[in-house]
Design a protein around this motif. Structure first.
Motif, PDB file in Angstrom:
ATOM      1  N   SER A  13       0.834  -1.207   0.000  1.00 39.29           N
ATOM      2  CA  SER A  13       0.000   0.000   0.000  1.00 39.29           C
ATOM      3  C   SER A  13       0.863   1.249   0.000  1.00 39.29           C
ATOM      4  CB  SER A  13      -0.934   0.003   1.213  1.00 39.29           C
ATOM      5  OG  SER A  13      -1.900  -1.019   1.098  1.00 39.29           O
TER       6      SER A  13
ATOM      7  N   ASN B 189       2.196   2.131  -3.295  1.00 39.54           N
ATOM      8  CA  ASN B 189       1.210   2.733  -4.202  1.00 39.54           C
ATOM      9  C   ASN B 189       0.735   4.115  -3.771  1.00 39.54           C
ATOM     10  OD1 ASN B 189       0.776   0.729  -6.339  1.00 39.54           O
ATOM     11  ND2 ASN B 189       0.134  -0.604  -4.670  1.00 39.54           N
ATOM     12  N   TYR B 190       1.258   4.634  -2.673  1.00 41.68           N
ATOM     13  CA  TYR B 190       0.922   6.001  -2.253  1.00 41.68           C
ATOM     14  C   TYR B 190       1.470   7.007  -3.269  1.00 41.68           C
ATOM     15  CZ  TYR B 190      -0.606   4.831   2.530  1.00 41.68           C
ATOM     16  OH  TYR B 190      -1.282   4.361   3.619  1.00 41.68           O
TER      17      TYR B 190
ATOM     18  N   TYR C 160      -6.369  -0.450   1.058  1.00 39.96           N
ATOM     19  CA  TYR C 160      -6.040   0.423  -0.071  1.00 39.96           C
ATOM     20  C   TYR C 160      -6.330  -0.192  -1.439  1.00 39.96           C
ATOM     21  CZ  TYR C 160      -3.380   4.356  -2.065  1.00 39.96           C
ATOM     22  OH  TYR C 160      -3.002   5.499  -2.732  1.00 39.96           O
TER      23      TYR C 160
ATOM     24  N   PRO D   1     -11.147   0.822  -4.256  1.00 41.23           N
ATOM     25  CA  PRO D   1     -11.677   2.191  -4.225  1.00 41.23           C
ATOM     26  C   PRO D   1     -13.147   2.209  -3.824  1.00 41.23           C
ATOM     27  CG  PRO D   1     -10.495   1.763  -6.264  1.00 41.23           C
ATOM     28  CD  PRO D   1     -10.652   0.444  -5.589  1.00 41.23           C
TER      29      PRO D   1
ATOM     30  N   TYR E  30      -6.641   6.380  -8.129  1.00 43.81           N
ATOM     31  CA  TYR E  30      -5.359   6.484  -7.434  1.00 43.81           C
ATOM     32  C   TYR E  30      -4.575   7.625  -8.058  1.00 43.81           C
ATOM     33  CZ  TYR E  30      -6.394   1.863  -5.532  1.00 43.81           C
ATOM     34  OH  TYR E  30      -6.998   0.812  -4.887  1.00 43.81           O
TER      35      TYR E  30
ATOM     36  N   LYS F   9      -0.662   9.355  -8.282  1.00 43.13           N
ATOM     37  CA  LYS F   9       0.762   9.128  -8.021  1.00 43.13           C
ATOM     38  C   LYS F   9       1.566  10.426  -8.040  1.00 43.13           C
ATOM     39  CE  LYS F   9       2.665   5.556  -7.825  1.00 43.13           C
ATOM     40  NZ  LYS F   9       3.047   4.698  -6.680  1.00 43.13           N
TER      41      LYS F   9
ATOM     42  N   SER G  37      -5.666  13.161   0.468  1.00 46.17           N
ATOM     43  CA  SER G  37      -5.265  12.766  -0.881  1.00 46.17           C
ATOM     44  C   SER G  37      -5.820  13.731  -1.927  1.00 46.17           C
ATOM     45  CB  SER G  37      -5.723  11.335  -1.172  1.00 46.17           C
ATOM     46  OG  SER G  37      -7.118  11.205  -0.990  1.00 46.17           O
TER      47      SER G  37
ATOM     48  N   LEU H 247     -10.864  10.683  -5.829  1.00 45.57           N
ATOM     49  CA  LEU H 247     -10.164  10.227  -4.623  1.00 45.57           C
ATOM     50  C   LEU H 247     -11.157  10.178  -3.471  1.00 45.57           C
ATOM     51  CD1 LEU H 247      -6.916  12.288  -5.232  1.00 45.57           C
ATOM     52  CD2 LEU H 247      -7.477   9.969  -5.988  1.00 45.57           C
TER      53      LEU H 247
ATOM     54  N   TYR I  81     -11.081   4.437   0.164  1.00 46.01           N
ATOM     55  CA  TYR I  81     -10.858   3.034  -0.145  1.00 46.01           C
ATOM     56  C   TYR I  81     -11.483   2.188   0.952  1.00 46.01           C
ATOM     57  CZ  TYR I  81      -7.584   5.582  -2.982  1.00 46.01           C
ATOM     58  OH  TYR I  81      -7.060   6.493  -3.854  1.00 46.01           O
TER      59      TYR I  81
END
Length: 321
Positions: A39, A42-43, A126, A129, A145, A147, A165, A246, A249
């Motif tokens: 997780s 993937n943040y 995470y 979604p 998501y 990035k 986020s 966003l 999750y």
């Protein structure tokens, strides 16, 4: 081989459970469907933690950070470094498909089958979604998501949500030249927004560098636009290139139910005893953020590290009977 403990998930809490099991001379295996602390990997690339480094430590191993609040890369180095240094017994890129229980637990994965007296589910939240279930949500221009901001330079971007986020994505894409509109269901930004970021987003909205529509609801996403109901109840359509939805999750509730764990109330809280972390299925435990059901802000690394100690102590108490 039969294990004393199988841990599902190699996040910080799963790793902590493994290290506590090793201290107690329990045989264990972590099974993880991605990489170590998947997780965190993937943040967003430039994400900064709310917690200070000492609050993210596990197993008493110091987390040395150049700043009071570490970022994603430092956290990856810390947790993956622990896994290497402590030679944690872990199988990566192997997904747990099913847990059944006879005398012991039988764990079926995408690669093999295992047996264990105890199982700890530390899978986080995470991977799934929180979908809006609106027309156009599956279009290629919609991302659940985020990035980094560079793909959105000079584009018309809608950011849906008002938490950390969403705020980070709005500020970063704006500063790379995007025309940003935030569509926010509530009347204000989330109270959980980092205190050093909140003045920034509020001032950008105040000066109209970033558009923010509060008390609004997204209705539809099309190839070239976004349709939403604004705070006055009027329907608006604006030109749009990308949508960053966003909206949060969720844990894998189907997997929890399939494993026999009861889910309670509208929040789908998994049943467990907070004094032992044991679920309604004997010897099946929960650890970390998965304990919170839909309320994924209830548990985080800082306040769920203790779950490993609680679980291992309970396993040992049963062995001594």
């Amino acid at each position: 081989m039969k294990y004393d403990v199988i841990i599902i998930g190699a996040g910080p809490i799963g790793l902590n459970c493994a290290l506590e099991a090793e201290k107690a001379n329990l045989s264990y295996l972590i099974i993880e469907k991605g990489t170590i602390v998947n997780s965190l990997y993937n943040y967003p690339l430039y994400m900064t933690f709310f917690s200070t480094a000492d609050k993210l430590e596990i197993a008493g191993i110091p987390f040395i950070s150049t700043a009071p609040k570490p970022g994603r890369r430092e956290a990856l180095e810390y947790y993956q470094g622990i896994s290497r240094g402590k030679k944690v017994n872990i199988n990566l890129y192997e997904e747990v498909l099913e847990i059944t229980k006879n005398e012991n637990f039988q764990i079926k994965t995408s690669k093999d089958n295992y047996e264990s007296e105890n199982v700890i589910i530390a899978t986080g939240f995470y991977d799934f979604p929180n979908l809006m279930n609106i027309p156009g949500e599956d279009l290629p221009k919609v991302f659940h998501y985020y990035k980094e901001p560079y793909p959105f330079a000079n584009q018309k971007v809608v950011v849906i949500g008002a938490s950390n986020s969403s705020v980070d994505a709005a500020l970063e894409t704006y500063r790379k030249g995007a025309e940003v509109t935030m569509i926010i269901r509530d009347s204000e930004f989330s109270k959980s927004v980092k205190y050093w970021v909140k003045p920034d987003i509020e001032n950008r909205v105040k000066e109209k560098s970033i558009n923010a529509d509060f008390n609004s609801q997204i209705l539809e996403i099309t190839e070239n636009s976004v349709i939403f109901k604004n705070g006055k109840g009027d329907v608006e359509e604006i030109e749009n290139d990308f949508v960053l939805a966003l909206t949060g999750y969720l844990p894998n509730f189907k997997f929890l139910q399939k494993s026999g764990i009861k889910l309670e109330g509208d929040n789908l809280n998994p049943f467990y005893n907070p004094e032992t972390m044991e679920t309604n299925v004997p010897n099946l435990y929960l650890a970390g953020v998965v304990c919170g059901g839909k309320d994924t802000h209830l548990w985080f690394i800082e306040n769920s590290r203790i779950h490993a100690n609680i679980i291992v102590a309970n396993i040992l108490s049963k062995k001594s009977m």
